[in-house]
Design a protein around this motif. Structure first.
Motif, PDB file in Angstrom:
ATOM      1  N   GLY A  31       0.799  -1.214   0.000  1.00 51.34           N
ATOM      2  CA  GLY A  31       0.000   0.000   0.000  1.00 51.34           C
ATOM      3  C   GLY A  31       0.834   1.267   0.000  1.00 51.34           C
ATOM      4  N   ILE A  32       0.135   2.378   0.162  1.00 52.55           N
ATOM      5  CA  ILE A  32       0.733   3.699   0.034  1.00 52.55           C
ATOM      6  C   ILE A  32       0.442   4.524   1.279  1.00 52.55           C
ATOM      7  N   GLU A  33       1.433   5.295   1.690  1.00 52.95           N
ATOM      8  CA  GLU A  33       1.293   6.239   2.812  1.00 52.95           C
ATOM      9  C   GLU A  33       1.718   7.608   2.299  1.00 52.95           C
ATOM     10  N   ASP A  34       0.870   8.605   2.515  1.00 49.84           N
ATOM     11  CA  ASP A  34       1.214   9.954   2.098  1.00 49.84           C
ATOM     12  C   ASP A  34       1.216  10.861   3.322  1.00 49.84           C
ATOM     13  N   LEU A  35       2.225  11.677   3.429  1.00 49.39           N
ATOM     14  CA  LEU A  35       2.392  12.564   4.576  1.00 49.39           C
ATOM     15  C   LEU A  35       1.962  13.975   4.204  1.00 49.39           C
ATOM     16  N   LYS A  36       1.139  14.571   5.051  1.00 46.69           N
ATOM     17  CA  LYS A  36       0.654  15.935   4.835  1.00 46.69           C
ATOM     18  C   LYS A  36       0.839  16.740   6.112  1.00 46.69           C
ATOM     19  N   THR A  37       1.188  18.015   5.966  1.00 48.14           N
ATOM     20  CA  THR A  37       1.171  18.919   7.109  1.00 48.14           C
ATOM     21  C   THR A  37      -0.148  19.680   7.073  1.00 48.14           C
ATOM     22  N   ILE A  38      -0.628  20.029   8.247  1.00 48.62           N
ATOM     23  CA  ILE A  38      -1.906  20.727   8.345  1.00 48.62           C
ATOM     24  C   ILE A  38      -1.855  21.651   9.556  1.00 48.62           C
ATOM     25  N   ASN A  39      -2.371  22.854   9.377  1.00 46.87           N
ATOM     26  CA  ASN A  39      -2.351  23.813  10.477  1.00 46.87           C
ATOM     27  C   ASN A  39      -3.329  23.414  11.575  1.00 46.87           C
TER      28      ASN A  39
END
Length: 136
Positions: A31-39
């Motif tokens: 599978g796939i893991e995506d990293l995001k930053t969020i305020n």
């Protein structure tokens, strides 16, 4: 496929006659893991659609299929808060139904883009000169 997770994996591929490039933040065996930053970690659901993360997931799922001849068993988004007063980390899987809907929507956008490339016409866009902001 892999003994363990791989970071920053690039896949070059073609979809509907359009050359594509995907760069996975983290590729797992299945599978796939995506990293995001969020305020604001409490507004994931709002920002998810607002920033088109569902389309990214659909696009990456297609890239995964192209590279490995199978669909990913999961697609997770991990959100990291950038709020200096409230640091947290939340991992959210995208449902397979939503992932498939996003993949179909993304396919339609790729087809439209291919038409733009072939005709040289990009609807809705007009040329304009970019100038420095007034405060600069």
């Amino acid at each position: 496929m892999f003994d363990n997770n791989k970071n920053e994996v690039t896949v070059l591929w073609e979809w509907e006659g359009v050359k594509c490039k995907s760069r996975f933040d983290m590729l797992h065996d299945n599978g796939i893991e995506d990293l995001k930053t969020i305020n604001d970690i409490f507004k994931i659901d709002r920002d998810f659609y607002k920033f088109g993360y569902h389309l990214q997931a659909g696009f990456y799922a297609q890239a995964y299929f192209h590279a490995f001849d199978k669909w990913p068993e999961f697609f997770n988004f991990t959100f990291v808060s950038t709020d200096e007063n409230y640091f947290d980390l939340v991992t959210c899987p995208i449902s397979f139904n939503y992932l498939e809907q996003a993949r179909m929507e993304c396919r339609e956008l790729v087809i439209k883009f291919k038409n733009c490339l072939e005709t040289g016409f990009y609807p809705g866009l007009s040329s304009f000169e970019i100038d420095a902001p007034s405060w600069y």
